[in-house]
Design a protein around this motif. Sequence first.
Motif, PDB file in Angstrom:
ATOM      1  N   ARG A   1      -3.867  -4.800  -2.161  1.00  0.00           N
ATOM      2  CA  ARG A   1      -3.666  -3.443  -1.667  1.00  0.00           C
ATOM      3  C   ARG A   1      -5.013  -2.743  -1.747  1.00  0.00           C
ATOM      4  O   ARG A   1      -5.588  -2.604  -2.821  1.00  0.00           O
ATOM      5  CB  ARG A   1      -2.614  -2.713  -2.493  1.00  0.00           C
ATOM      6  CG  ARG A   1      -2.400  -1.284  -2.021  1.00  0.00           C
ATOM      7  CD  ARG A   1      -1.115  -0.717  -2.544  1.00  0.00           C
ATOM      8  NE  ARG A   1      -0.009  -1.386  -1.850  1.00  0.00           N
ATOM      9  CZ  ARG A   1       1.263  -1.162  -2.115  1.00  0.00           C
ATOM     10  NH1 ARG A   1       1.607  -0.308  -3.057  1.00  0.00           N
ATOM     11  NH2 ARG A   1       2.214  -1.786  -1.443  1.00  0.00           N
ATOM     12  N   LEU A   2      -5.500  -2.335  -0.583  1.00  0.00           N
ATOM     13  CA  LEU A   2      -6.760  -1.602  -0.498  1.00  0.00           C
ATOM     14  C   LEU A   2      -6.444  -0.132  -0.300  1.00  0.00           C
ATOM     15  O   LEU A   2      -5.556   0.220   0.480  1.00  0.00           O
ATOM     16  CB  LEU A   2      -7.590  -2.115   0.678  1.00  0.00           C
ATOM     17  CG  LEU A   2      -7.799  -3.627   0.794  1.00  0.00           C
ATOM     18  CD1 LEU A   2      -8.638  -3.950   2.024  1.00  0.00           C
ATOM     19  CD2 LEU A   2      -8.419  -4.198  -0.468  1.00  0.00           C
ATOM     20  N   TYR A   3      -7.177   0.734  -0.973  1.00  0.00           N
ATOM     21  CA  TYR A   3      -6.983   2.174  -0.849  1.00  0.00           C
ATOM     22  C   TYR A   3      -8.184   2.785  -0.145  1.00  0.00           C
ATOM     23  O   TYR A   3      -9.319   2.368  -0.345  1.00  0.00           O
ATOM     24  CB  TYR A   3      -6.825   2.820  -2.228  1.00  0.00           C
ATOM     25  CG  TYR A   3      -5.555   2.435  -2.933  1.00  0.00           C
ATOM     26  CD1 TYR A   3      -4.396   3.179  -2.748  1.00  0.00           C
ATOM     27  CD2 TYR A   3      -5.513   1.333  -3.774  1.00  0.00           C
ATOM     28  CE1 TYR A   3      -3.222   2.836  -3.400  1.00  0.00           C
ATOM     29  CE2 TYR A   3      -4.340   0.984  -4.431  1.00  0.00           C
ATOM     30  CZ  TYR A   3      -3.202   1.739  -4.238  1.00  0.00           C
ATOM     31  OH  TYR A   3      -2.043   1.395  -4.873  1.00  0.00           O
TER      32      TYR A   3
ATOM     33  N   TRP B   1      -2.840   3.432   1.590  1.00  0.00           N
ATOM     34  CA  TRP B   1      -3.011   2.050   1.156  1.00  0.00           C
ATOM     35  C   TRP B   1      -2.694   1.127   2.323  1.00  0.00           C
ATOM     36  O   TRP B   1      -1.914   1.464   3.197  1.00  0.00           O
ATOM     37  CB  TRP B   1      -2.156   1.706  -0.060  1.00  0.00           C
ATOM     38  CG  TRP B   1      -0.676   1.902   0.081  1.00  0.00           C
ATOM     39  CD1 TRP B   1       0.052   2.960  -0.379  1.00  0.00           C
ATOM     40  CD2 TRP B   1       0.263   1.025   0.721  1.00  0.00           C
ATOM     41  NE1 TRP B   1       1.380   2.790  -0.067  1.00  0.00           N
ATOM     42  CE2 TRP B   1       1.546   1.607   0.613  1.00  0.00           C
ATOM     43  CE3 TRP B   1       0.156  -0.203   1.381  1.00  0.00           C
ATOM     44  CZ2 TRP B   1       2.694   1.029   1.123  1.00  0.00           C
ATOM     45  CZ3 TRP B   1       1.304  -0.790   1.906  1.00  0.00           C
ATOM     46  CH2 TRP B   1       2.548  -0.179   1.772  1.00  0.00           C
TER      47      TRP B   1
ATOM     48  N   HIS C   1      -8.826  -1.043  -5.132  1.00  0.00           N
ATOM     49  CA  HIS C   1      -7.927  -2.124  -4.714  1.00  0.00           C
ATOM     50  C   HIS C   1      -7.165  -2.638  -5.914  1.00  0.00           C
ATOM     51  O   HIS C   1      -7.538  -2.375  -7.060  1.00  0.00           O
ATOM     52  CB  HIS C   1      -8.709  -3.273  -4.067  1.00  0.00           C
ATOM     53  CG  HIS C   1      -9.737  -3.869  -4.974  1.00  0.00           C
ATOM     54  ND1 HIS C   1      -9.445  -4.852  -5.883  1.00  0.00           N
ATOM     55  CD2 HIS C   1     -11.050  -3.598  -5.141  1.00  0.00           C
ATOM     56  CE1 HIS C   1     -10.537  -5.189  -6.548  1.00  0.00           C
ATOM     57  NE2 HIS C   1     -11.525  -4.426  -6.122  1.00  0.00           N
ATOM     58  N   GLU C   2      -6.079  -3.359  -5.623  1.00  0.00           N
ATOM     59  CA  GLU C   2      -5.316  -4.028  -6.656  1.00  0.00           C
ATOM     60  C   GLU C   2      -4.544  -5.165  -6.013  1.00  0.00           C
ATOM     61  O   GLU C   2      -4.247  -5.106  -4.824  1.00  0.00           O
ATOM     62  CB  GLU C   2      -4.381  -3.059  -7.389  1.00  0.00           C
ATOM     63  CG  GLU C   2      -3.390  -2.342  -6.491  1.00  0.00           C
ATOM     64  CD  GLU C   2      -2.696  -1.175  -7.187  1.00  0.00           C
ATOM     65  OE1 GLU C   2      -2.987  -0.892  -8.363  1.00  0.00           O
ATOM     66  OE2 GLU C   2      -1.865  -0.535  -6.537  1.00  0.00           O
TER      67      GLU C   2
ATOM     68  N   VAL D   1      -6.303   6.753  -7.451  1.00  0.00           N
ATOM     69  CA  VAL D   1      -6.072   5.397  -6.970  1.00  0.00           C
ATOM     70  C   VAL D   1      -7.303   4.538  -7.240  1.00  0.00           C
ATOM     71  O   VAL D   1      -8.426   5.024  -7.225  1.00  0.00           O
ATOM     72  CB  VAL D   1      -5.753   5.356  -5.451  1.00  0.00           C
ATOM     73  CG1 VAL D   1      -4.468   6.089  -5.152  1.00  0.00           C
ATOM     74  CG2 VAL D   1      -6.887   5.898  -4.623  1.00  0.00           C
TER      75      VAL D   1
ATOM     76  N   ASP E   1      -1.870  -3.104   2.701  1.00  0.00           N
ATOM     77  CA  ASP E   1      -1.746  -4.438   2.125  1.00  0.00           C
ATOM     78  C   ASP E   1      -2.331  -5.411   3.135  1.00  0.00           C
ATOM     79  O   ASP E   1      -1.939  -5.418   4.304  1.00  0.00           O
ATOM     80  CB  ASP E   1      -0.286  -4.782   1.839  1.00  0.00           C
ATOM     81  CG  ASP E   1       0.282  -3.993   0.672  1.00  0.00           C
ATOM     82  OD1 ASP E   1      -0.504  -3.362  -0.063  1.00  0.00           O
ATOM     83  OD2 ASP E   1       1.517  -4.012   0.490  1.00  0.00           O
TER      84      ASP E   1
ATOM     85  N   ARG F   1       0.140   9.334  -5.531  1.00  0.00           N
ATOM     86  CA  ARG F   1      -1.222   8.814  -5.712  1.00  0.00           C
ATOM     87  C   ARG F   1      -1.989   9.032  -4.413  1.00  0.00           C
ATOM     88  O   ARG F   1      -2.103   8.144  -3.600  1.00  0.00           O
ATOM     89  CB  ARG F   1      -1.180   7.333  -6.050  1.00  0.00           C
ATOM     90  CG  ARG F   1      -0.487   7.030  -7.352  1.00  0.00           C
ATOM     91  CD  ARG F   1      -0.357   5.553  -7.566  1.00  0.00           C
ATOM     92  NE  ARG F   1      -1.617   4.981  -8.018  1.00  0.00           N
ATOM     93  CZ  ARG F   1      -1.852   3.682  -8.065  1.00  0.00           C
ATOM     94  NH1 ARG F   1      -0.947   2.822  -7.681  1.00  0.00           N
ATOM     95  NH2 ARG F   1      -3.009   3.232  -8.489  1.00  0.00           N
TER      96      ARG F   1
ATOM     97  N   ASN G   1       1.142   7.404  -0.436  1.00  0.00           N
ATOM     98  CA  ASN G   1       1.899   7.501  -1.670  1.00  0.00           C
ATOM     99  C   ASN G   1       1.873   8.957  -2.110  1.00  0.00           C
ATOM    100  O   ASN G   1       0.803   9.495  -2.395  1.00  0.00           O
ATOM    101  CB  ASN G   1       1.296   6.598  -2.736  1.00  0.00           C
ATOM    102  CG  ASN G   1       2.108   6.562  -4.016  1.00  0.00           C
ATOM    103  OD1 ASN G   1       2.682   7.560  -4.448  1.00  0.00           O
ATOM    104  ND2 ASN G   1       2.151   5.396  -4.640  1.00  0.00           N
TER     105      ASN G   1
ATOM    106  N   THR H   1      -5.719   9.739   1.318  1.00  0.00           N
ATOM    107  CA  THR H   1      -5.891   8.380   0.831  1.00  0.00           C
ATOM    108  C   THR H   1      -4.598   7.620   1.114  1.00  0.00           C
ATOM    109  O   THR H   1      -3.519   8.047   0.708  1.00  0.00           O
ATOM    110  CB  THR H   1      -6.194   8.362  -0.677  1.00  0.00           C
ATOM    111  OG1 THR H   1      -7.409   9.083  -0.902  1.00  0.00           O
ATOM    112  CG2 THR H   1      -6.335   6.941  -1.194  1.00  0.00           C
TER     113      THR H   1
END
Length: 166
Positions: free
Chosen positions: A109-111, A94, A160-161, A157, A96, A151, A148, A92
Motif C-alpha cells: 500500500r503506497l500513500y 492509498w 508505504h506498508e 500515514v 494497493d 488517516r 481513509n 492523501t
Amino acid sequence: MLSLLRGAYPYLEVDAERDGACAQPTSLVTKARAARRDARPAMGAGRGGLDSIERYNDLVVGAYTWVPDHDHPGAAAAELAEVPIHWLGDWTLWVDVECGRRPDTALHRLYGTVTFFDPDTGHVGLSPTGGHPAIRLPVHRIVALSGNRRRRGPGEVPAHEPVDEL
C-alpha cells in the motif's frame, strides 16, 4: 542496486517497464481485485448511483474504492476519468500495487497524492508521502485506490506498508 532502492521504497518503475507493453495483471492482482470488489459497498447505495463529484467525495474519505478492470480500458477507467483529478492533490490517498520483478512480487500500500490519470495508457500518477520521487503506476499492477477518513493528513500515514490479507 535495485534491491537497495527497493529497500527505501518498494515500487520501482523499472519493474513495470520489464513487464512489457501488453502486460496483463497477474493472478496475485486479479485475486486481490476480486477481494476488493467483494468487500466494497455497492456504489451509490441508497442514492441511485454516483456522479463524478459524489464519487470524488466518497473516494477521498474511503467510502468508495476504485478497482480497475482486468482489461483496460473499461467501465472502471471511465469512472476514474470522470473524477476531478486536479482536486485529488489536496488529499492523501492509498493505492494497493504489485511491487517487484515478476514472478516474485508482493502487494504494498503506497500513500500519496494522485496527480493524474491517463485513461488511454492506464497510468496513475502518484506523488508519494515521505519525499519519494513522483511515480507512474500502470493499471495492470494496481489493485485498488481509495482514501481513509481517519488517516489523511501529513504525519498520519507512512510512505508505504505491506498489504497483508485483503
